[in-house]
Design a protein around this motif. Structure first.
Motif, short mmCIF file in Angstrom:
data_model
loop_
_atom_site.label_atom_id
_atom_site.label_comp_id
_atom_site.label_asym_id
_atom_site.label_seq_id
_atom_site.Cartn_x
_atom_site.Cartn_y
_atom_site.Cartn_z
N LEU A 103 -15.58 16.77 -1.92
CA LEU A 103 -14.19 16.33 -1.97
C LEU A 103 -13.59 16.77 -3.30
N ASP A 104 -12.32 17.18 -3.28
CA ASP A 104 -11.67 17.50 -4.55
C ASP A 104 -11.18 16.20 -5.19
N ASP A 105 -10.59 16.31 -6.38
CA ASP A 105 -10.22 15.11 -7.13
C ASP A 105 -9.23 14.24 -6.37
N ALA A 106 -8.26 14.87 -5.73
CA ALA A 106 -7.26 14.09 -4.99
C ALA A 106 -7.91 13.39 -3.79
N GLU A 107 -8.88 14.05 -3.14
CA GLU A 107 -9.55 13.45 -1.99
C GLU A 107 -10.47 12.32 -2.41
N VAL A 108 -11.10 12.46 -3.57
CA VAL A 108 -11.92 11.37 -4.09
C VAL A 108 -11.04 10.16 -4.39
N ALA A 109 -9.88 10.42 -5.00
CA ALA A 109 -8.97 9.32 -5.32
C ALA A 109 -8.50 8.62 -4.06
N ARG A 110 -8.20 9.39 -3.02
CA ARG A 110 -7.76 8.77 -1.76
C ARG A 110 -8.87 7.96 -1.12
N ALA A 111 -10.10 8.46 -1.14
CA ALA A 111 -11.22 7.72 -0.56
C ALA A 111 -11.48 6.43 -1.34
N THR A 112 -11.29 6.50 -2.64
CA THR A 112 -11.49 5.31 -3.46
C THR A 112 -10.42 4.26 -3.19
N ASP A 113 -9.22 4.74 -2.90
CA ASP A 113 -8.08 3.84 -2.62
C ASP A 113 -8.11 3.47 -1.13
N GLU A 114 -9.13 2.72 -0.74
CA GLU A 114 -9.33 2.38 0.68
C GLU A 114 -8.17 1.53 1.20
N GLN A 115 -7.61 1.96 2.32
CA GLN A 115 -6.45 1.28 2.88
C GLN A 115 -6.87 0.30 3.98
N PRO A 116 -6.19 -0.83 4.09
CA PRO A 116 -6.54 -1.78 5.16
C PRO A 116 -6.10 -1.25 6.52
N TRP A 117 -6.83 -1.65 7.53
CA TRP A 117 -6.45 -1.34 8.91
C TRP A 117 -5.28 -2.25 9.30
N PRO A 118 -4.29 -1.74 10.05
CA PRO A 118 -3.19 -2.61 10.49
C PRO A 118 -3.72 -3.87 11.18
N GLY A 119 -3.32 -5.03 10.72
CA GLY A 119 -3.84 -6.27 11.25
C GLY A 119 -5.18 -6.65 10.66
N GLU A 120 -5.67 -5.86 9.71
CA GLU A 120 -6.91 -6.11 8.98
C GLU A 120 -8.17 -5.86 9.81
N ARG A 121 -8.21 -6.33 11.04
CA ARG A 121 -9.43 -6.22 11.86
C ARG A 121 -9.18 -5.36 13.09
N VAL A 122 -10.21 -4.65 13.50
CA VAL A 122 -10.15 -3.87 14.73
C VAL A 122 -10.50 -4.78 15.90
N GLU A 123 -9.71 -4.70 16.96
CA GLU A 123 -9.95 -5.57 18.12
C GLU A 123 -10.40 -4.79 19.35
#
Length: 489
Positions: free
Chosen positions: A126-146
């Motif tokens: 991963l390049d630097d920008a991709e590492v930063a994006r992976a580190t900045d983990e985003q929540p799933w809409p609604g938090e949980r998968v149903e």
């Protein structure tokens, strides 16, 4: 009670002579020692995708070449079939690389199907920008998968598309020959699925492997068989013959139908059909032939099986001169499809397995895999073209040409891997629910509970125990009825 009124030995027919069918047959004999078991294989050999072929005068695996040892089923089957304990071996190395962006990079440790728990450790892949994006983990809409989602959709949303393209895709391609945007998170990566339904971070480190007895080094999650995993079907076949099972090749089963309280199978060509009657049947065949045999008896099951797509692949095994071999890192490398190469993985068999490395002082064996779901056109090349492509791309990845090829073998596995698309577990549940209406008919194989050898054997064990219970119960009812009639007479 007249002798001709005595209950006869129960007969179980197993359709399919791959490792699922052979394992099911052995399990039936273990559960019902007096049973008569017939294995009907459409091809000219048993073993399915476990196969040995000679390359440069030495027999090596041209199908699956390792067992997941953290599950017991495959190792247990090998022991039950008489494999010597010393013939169960561990890899000399399992250190894998990823060939991405023109260079080989170590696969980060502590990943779950390529998802990094420490994204900075994947820098390079991963390049630097991709590492930063992976580190900045985003929540799933609604938090949980149903409900089930694809691996690519879920991981891409949370950690970025590059994690999918550069890390997850190579591993999924190696296991399923599939694509992350189609494969089910629930069915293919249950550890991530459990985190998803709980709304947890994907960066939770996986559980550590247990230490080996007498030391602190972790156990390898894999095992092999000296002489090749392709020996396993032959060992089981020999055990079955010793115990009286009938094993038939070139036995295409064209029809499965009711015969009163039993089942009738029509075997052979339309011009020269033969019938086999059985008290129970295990269908240990791929989804398409299983769907065909169940179309009239269990249409819902057949329809669900008909929705399972497959991927074709080829394994190119090369024997090259040992002299002049460039440095080969670890056990091999994986290739992300985003880079557009034909080879999806390479295994340095001689380095991974001590017994392969010891086969010859002059040549070494390695292999390359080609083919993913939806890429069947890439496999339309003839064998010589596939060999040329494999030699060129492995050399390109290593940064130096391979030494001269002494011998090669191309094994094509058409439709060899079922694709666990989104909703797969629901389809499997529908199959088994519909089959519950057919007492004595069960299914087994890579379609149902996993594509790895232990999972396939587990599905065979489940099916065999169900038919064993069925024939035992039926025999008990028959004996009780006969005894009652004798007393009343």
């Amino acid at each position: 009670m007249p002798a001709d009124s005595l209950p006869t030995r129960p007969h179980v027919a197993v359709v399919g002579g791959g490792i699922a069918g052979l394992a099911a047959a052995l399990e039936v004999l273990d559960a019902v020692p007096g049973a008569h078991v017939t294995v009907l294989e459409a091809g000219d050999r048993f073993g399915g995708k476990l196969r040995l072929e000679p390359v440069a005068g030495h027999r090596v695996d041209v199908g699956a070449e390792s067992l997941l040892a953290v599950r017991p089923e495959a190792v247990d089957l090998a022991r039950r079939a008489g494999l010597e304990e010393d013939d169960l071996v561990t890899p000399a190395t399992t250190s894998a690389q990823v060939w991405s962006r023109g260079a080989l990079h170590p696969l980060p440790t502590g990943t779950v199907m390529g998802v990094p728990t420490d994204p900075p450790a994947a820098r390079g892949l991963l390049d630097d920008a991709e590492v930063a994006r992976a580190t900045d983990e985003q929540p799933w809409p609604g938090e949980r998968v149903e409900t089930d989602v694809s691996v690519g959709q879920y991981v891409g949303h949370r950690m970025g598309r590059a994690v999918v393209d550069r890390l997850v895709e190579p591993l999924l391609g190696g296991v399923y020959a599939g694509h992350a945007d189609r494969l089910s998170l629930q069915a293919t990566v249950p550890a991530l699925w459990q985190r998803a339904v709980r709304g947890e971070s994907l960066r939770t480190p996986p559980a550590a492997r247990p230490p080996a007895p007498g030391g602190s080094a972790p156990r390898s999650p894999f095992a092999g068989i000296r002489g090749g995993v392709g020996r396993l079907p032959g060992l089981v076949e020999d055990e079955l013959r010793t115990r009286g099972a009938l094993l038939r090749t070139d036995a295409v089963v064209r029809v499965l139908e009711r015969a009163g309280e039993r089942w009738r199978l029509v075997v052979g060509s339309a011009a020269h059909p033969a019938t086999v009657e059985a008290d129970a049947v295990v269908l240990a065949v791929p989804a398409t032939p299983a769907a065909r045999l169940l179309a009239e008896l269990a249409p819902l099951a057949a329809r669900s099986l008909g929705q399972v797509e497959t991927a074709s692949m080829a394994v190119v095994t090369l024997a090259v001169r040992r002299d002049g071999l460039p440095d080969l890192p670890g056990s091999g490398f994986l290739v992300p499809p985003v880079d557009g190469h034909g080879v999806k993985a390479a295994t340095f068999s001689f380095a991974k397995w001590g017994w392969v490395g010891a086969l010859s002082p002059e040549v070494v064996h390695l292999r390359a895999s080609l083919g993913r779901a939806g890429e069947e056109a890439a496999l339309q090349r003839d064998d010589a073209e596939l060999v040329t492509l494999a030699v060129a791309e492995v050399g390109e990845a290593l940064g130096a040409p391979l030494p001269p090829v002494v011998d090669h073998h191309v094994q094509r596995w058409g439709g060899g891997l079922p694709q666990y698309a989104v909703g797969h577990l629901g389809r499997v549940a529908a199959v088994r629910s519909d089959l519950a209406r057919l007492p004595g008919v069960e299914v087994a194989g890579a379609v149902y509970d996993g594509v790895g050898i232990p999972a396939v054997i587990a599905s065979a064990t489940r099916a065999a125990r169900a038919v064993a219970e069925h024939v035992t119960s039926a025999a008990g009812v028959a004996a009780t009825t006969i005894a009652s009639e004798g007393e009343s007479g």
